[in-house]
Write a protein that holds these residues in place. Structure first.
Motif, PDB file in Angstrom:
ATOM      1  N   LYS A 108       9.713  -2.871   5.452  1.00 45.57           N
ATOM      2  CA  LYS A 108       9.780  -1.527   6.016  1.00 45.57           C
ATOM      3  C   LYS A 108       8.384  -0.928   6.016  1.00 45.57           C
ATOM      4  O   LYS A 108       7.696  -0.940   4.998  1.00 45.57           O
ATOM      5  N   VAL A 109       7.972  -0.419   7.175  1.00 42.35           N
ATOM      6  CA  VAL A 109       6.679   0.255   7.322  1.00 42.35           C
ATOM      7  C   VAL A 109       6.963   1.693   7.724  1.00 42.35           C
ATOM      8  O   VAL A 109       7.577   1.948   8.765  1.00 42.35           O
ATOM      9  N   HIS A 110       6.519   2.642   6.905  1.00 42.44           N
ATOM     10  CA  HIS A 110       6.860   4.046   7.157  1.00 42.44           C
ATOM     11  C   HIS A 110       5.845   4.947   6.467  1.00 42.44           C
ATOM     12  O   HIS A 110       5.084   4.510   5.603  1.00 42.44           O
ATOM     13  N   GLY A 111       5.854   6.205   6.875  1.00 45.17           N
ATOM     14  CA  GLY A 111       4.929   7.172   6.286  1.00 45.17           C
ATOM     15  C   GLY A 111       5.108   8.536   6.907  1.00 45.17           C
ATOM     16  O   GLY A 111       6.004   8.762   7.730  1.00 45.17           O
ATOM     17  N   GLN A 112       4.234   9.452   6.526  1.00 49.00           N
ATOM     18  CA  GLN A 112       4.319  10.820   7.013  1.00 49.00           C
ATOM     19  C   GLN A 112       3.786  10.974   8.434  1.00 49.00           C
ATOM     20  O   GLN A 112       4.122  11.929   9.118  1.00 49.00           O
ATOM     21  N   GLY A 130      -6.758   2.684   6.320  1.00 51.83           N
ATOM     22  CA  GLY A 130      -8.126   3.170   6.461  1.00 51.83           C
ATOM     23  C   GLY A 130      -8.129   4.678   6.502  1.00 51.83           C
ATOM     24  O   GLY A 130      -7.684   5.343   5.568  1.00 51.83           O
ATOM     25  N   ASP A 131      -8.650   5.234   7.600  1.00 53.77           N
ATOM     26  CA  ASP A 131      -8.564   6.679   7.794  1.00 53.77           C
ATOM     27  C   ASP A 131      -7.120   7.106   8.016  1.00 53.77           C
ATOM     28  O   ASP A 131      -6.754   8.259   7.760  1.00 53.77           O
ATOM     29  N   LEU A 132      -6.306   6.170   8.522  1.00 54.03           N
ATOM     30  CA  LEU A 132      -4.874   6.405   8.688  1.00 54.03           C
ATOM     31  C   LEU A 132      -4.128   5.604   7.630  1.00 54.03           C
ATOM     32  O   LEU A 132      -4.665   4.661   7.066  1.00 54.03           O
ATOM     33  N   ALA A 133      -2.876   5.955   7.377  1.00 53.94           N
ATOM     34  CA  ALA A 133      -2.169   5.328   6.257  1.00 53.94           C
ATOM     35  C   ALA A 133      -0.689   5.154   6.554  1.00 53.94           C
ATOM     36  O   ALA A 133      -0.147   5.721   7.504  1.00 53.94           O
ATOM     37  N   ASP A 134      -0.032   4.337   5.710  1.00 53.85           N
ATOM     38  CA  ASP A 134       1.399   4.076   5.766  1.00 53.85           C
ATOM     39  C   ASP A 134       1.828   3.398   4.471  1.00 53.85           C
ATOM     40  O   ASP A 134       0.997   2.795   3.777  1.00 53.85           O
ATOM     41  N   ASN A 135       3.124   3.480   4.188  1.00 54.19           N
ATOM     42  CA  ASN A 135       3.717   2.634   3.159  1.00 54.19           C
ATOM     43  C   ASN A 135       4.045   1.275   3.778  1.00 54.19           C
ATOM     44  O   ASN A 135       4.694   1.221   4.834  1.00 54.19           O
ATOM     45  N   HIS A 136       3.598   0.200   3.157  1.00 52.35           N
ATOM     46  CA  HIS A 136       3.921  -1.150   3.615  1.00 52.35           C
ATOM     47  C   HIS A 136       4.758  -1.819   2.524  1.00 52.35           C
ATOM     48  O   HIS A 136       4.227  -2.254   1.507  1.00 52.35           O
ATOM     49  N   ASP A 137       6.068  -1.875   2.757  1.00 54.21           N
ATOM     50  CA  ASP A 137       7.007  -2.334   1.740  1.00 54.21           C
ATOM     51  C   ASP A 137       7.631  -3.670   2.130  1.00 54.21           C
ATOM     52  O   ASP A 137       8.125  -3.825   3.257  1.00 54.21           O
ATOM     53  N   THR A 161       0.854  -1.191   0.000  1.00 59.26           N
ATOM     54  CA  THR A 161       0.000   0.000   0.000  1.00 59.26           C
ATOM     55  C   THR A 161       0.888   1.239   0.000  1.00 59.26           C
ATOM     56  O   THR A 161       1.946   1.257   0.641  1.00 59.26           O
ATOM     57  N   PRO A 162       0.470   2.289  -0.695  1.00 66.58           N
ATOM     58  CA  PRO A 162       1.142   3.578  -0.554  1.00 66.58           C
ATOM     59  C   PRO A 162       0.624   4.287   0.690  1.00 66.58           C
ATOM     60  O   PRO A 162      -0.318   3.828   1.341  1.00 66.58           O
ATOM     61  N   ASP A 163       1.231   5.410   1.004  1.00 70.87           N
ATOM     62  CA  ASP A 163       0.843   6.187   2.190  1.00 70.87           C
ATOM     63  C   ASP A 163      -0.387   7.042   1.864  1.00 70.87           C
ATOM     64  O   ASP A 163      -0.334   8.272   1.895  1.00 70.87           O
ATOM     65  N   HIS A 164      -1.489   6.366   1.536  1.00 73.09           N
ATOM     66  CA  HIS A 164      -2.755   7.025   1.228  1.00 73.09           C
ATOM     67  C   HIS A 164      -3.886   6.268   1.924  1.00 73.09           C
ATOM     68  O   HIS A 164      -3.772   5.062   2.201  1.00 73.09           O
ATOM     69  N   GLN A 165      -4.959   6.969   2.183  1.00 72.38           N
ATOM     70  CA  GLN A 165      -6.087   6.379   2.885  1.00 72.38           C
ATOM     71  C   GLN A 165      -6.824   5.367   2.008  1.00 72.38           C
ATOM     72  O   GLN A 165      -6.829   5.452   0.779  1.00 72.38           O
ATOM     73  N   LEU A 214      -0.175   9.329  14.481  1.00 72.63           N
ATOM     74  CA  LEU A 214      -1.304   8.548  13.993  1.00 72.63           C
ATOM     75  C   LEU A 214      -0.934   7.909  12.664  1.00 72.63           C
ATOM     76  O   LEU A 214      -0.510   8.596  11.726  1.00 72.63           O
ATOM     77  N   TYR A 215      -1.097   6.584  12.576  1.00 71.83           N
ATOM     78  CA  TYR A 215      -0.751   5.854  11.365  1.00 71.83           C
ATOM     79  C   TYR A 215      -1.410   4.473  11.426  1.00 71.83           C
ATOM     80  O   TYR A 215      -1.910   4.039  12.459  1.00 71.83           O
ATOM     81  N   GLY A 216      -1.420   3.769  10.296  1.00 72.14           N
ATOM     82  CA  GLY A 216      -2.041   2.446  10.266  1.00 72.14           C
ATOM     83  C   GLY A 216      -2.290   2.003   8.843  1.00 72.14           C
ATOM     84  O   GLY A 216      -1.967   2.705   7.897  1.00 72.14           O
ATOM     85  N   ASP A 217      -2.845   0.804   8.648  1.00 76.33           N
ATOM     86  CA  ASP A 217      -3.326  -0.070   9.708  1.00 76.33           C
ATOM     87  C   ASP A 217      -2.321  -1.202  10.006  1.00 76.33           C
ATOM     88  O   ASP A 217      -2.164  -1.623  11.133  1.00 76.33           O
TER      89      ASP A 217
END
Length: 328
Positions: free
Chosen positions: A92-96, A234-241, A64-68, A100-103
């Protein structure tokens, strides 16, 4: 003396050639592995299928990209027939997000290849097999004491459901809190299933030092299931690489037997922590949420009316002072 030296050398050679009692041989199975460089020109990776928001580049597979409201999946097309195995995964799990981040994402060993989106980290519910969940949802659900990020294991036989609203704590086998999210370097996890024992180790510091997350005995898993990865936001986001996934077949341990027909018929089960009461946080917390809302409204009104009252008093006093000055 020469005879003694020759005898000692012969014994040393025999000893060196004799394997240790607990030594186990491992063999990488490339048909069940994801090894870079990947092909970024197409989604056609041999023996793996992609779906959802998954994006492939040369060095990683981004679930997933870092988008909802995103969900991505990748599934192995070949069933795994190894009785004992070990998975080494670099991710690697990361984002802005800072607070608050997820899921999160999941590693699957499942009877069904779940290419369609679902509520369990991007995959369907009611799964049949093993799920290793990497939960990063910072505003945790349910009634439990652990923090996040959190790694847990769940074994289902197709009749149970995973309740994301309570983080699945009512039927997880085991878990551990692990700060794998937001690291500057890549992180690693080792998942071993040997002689019905499931063991998970992590290396999140980038120093090649493994820390045991948990170990669960008497975990029964059939052969012939499929490996998969999925992630969701979901409402929160992250990059899941996912940077790399290698599966190794491990030799049978001493005393262990393997009959393919019997292993295919096994039903997934485990003797982990007992099932806990299924709690619906939204229902149990509804009353208290309403009370808190009323309390906040009341406090706000008190502050507003107090400010208005003070303002009126000050204004009246100023008017009286002006009248007095004019009188004198």
């Amino acid at each position: 003396m020469k005879v003694l030296v020759v005898l000692l050398i012969a014994l040393a050679v025999i000893y060196c050639k004799t394997p240790l009692p607990m030594e186990k041989k491992v063999y990488i199975r490339r048909e069940h592995s994801l090894i870079k460089p990947y092909s970024s020109m197409s989604m056609d990776t041999p023996m793996w299928d992609y779906s959802g928001s998954t994006i492939v580049s040369n060095n990683e597979i981004r679930l997933t990209p870092d988008h909802q409201s995103k969900a991505g999946r990748v599934w192995n097309t070949i069933p795994l027939m190894s009785r004992n195995w070990e998975i080494l995964m670099e991710f690697k799990v990361h984002g802005q997000g800072r607070t608050l981040y997820g899921d999160g994402f999941a590693l699957w060993y499942s009877h069904e290849r779940q290419l369609m989106a679902g509520p369990v980290f991007g995959a369907k519910n009611g799964f049949n097999g093993l799920g290793i969940f990497f939960d990063t949802y910072s505003n945790h659900n349910g009634e439990h004491s652990h923090g996040h990020p959190y790694i847990s294991a769940v074994v289902h036989n197709g009749t149970q459901t995973y309740d994301h609203d309570s983080d699945g704590t009512h039927n997880e086998l085991a878990g551990c809190q692990c700060s794998f999210r937001g690291q500057k370097h890549d992180t690693f996890v080792s998942i071993k299933y040997i002689n019905n024992i499931l063991t998970v180790h992590t290396d999140v510091r980038g120093k090649s030092k493994w820390t045991k997350c948990f170990e669960v005995k008497n975990v029964v898993l059939p052969v012939g299931y499929h490996l998969g990865l999925s992630a969701s936001t979901g409402d929160l986001a992250d990059n899941h690489d996912v940077k790399m996934l290698k599966l190794y077949e491990v030799d049978l341990v001493e005393g262990q037997t393997y009959n393919v027909d019997e292993a295919l018929k096994l039903v997934p089960s485990a003797e982990g922590e007992p099932d806990r009461p299924h709690v619906h946080p939204k229902k149990t917390e509804k009353g208290s949420s309403v009370l808190w809302t009323i309390f906040y409204i009341f406090i706000t009104l008190v502050i507003v009316f107090s400010a208005i009252g003070i303002g009126i008093i000050v204004w009246q006093k100023k008017q009286e002072d002006r009248r007095r000055k004019r009188f004198f």
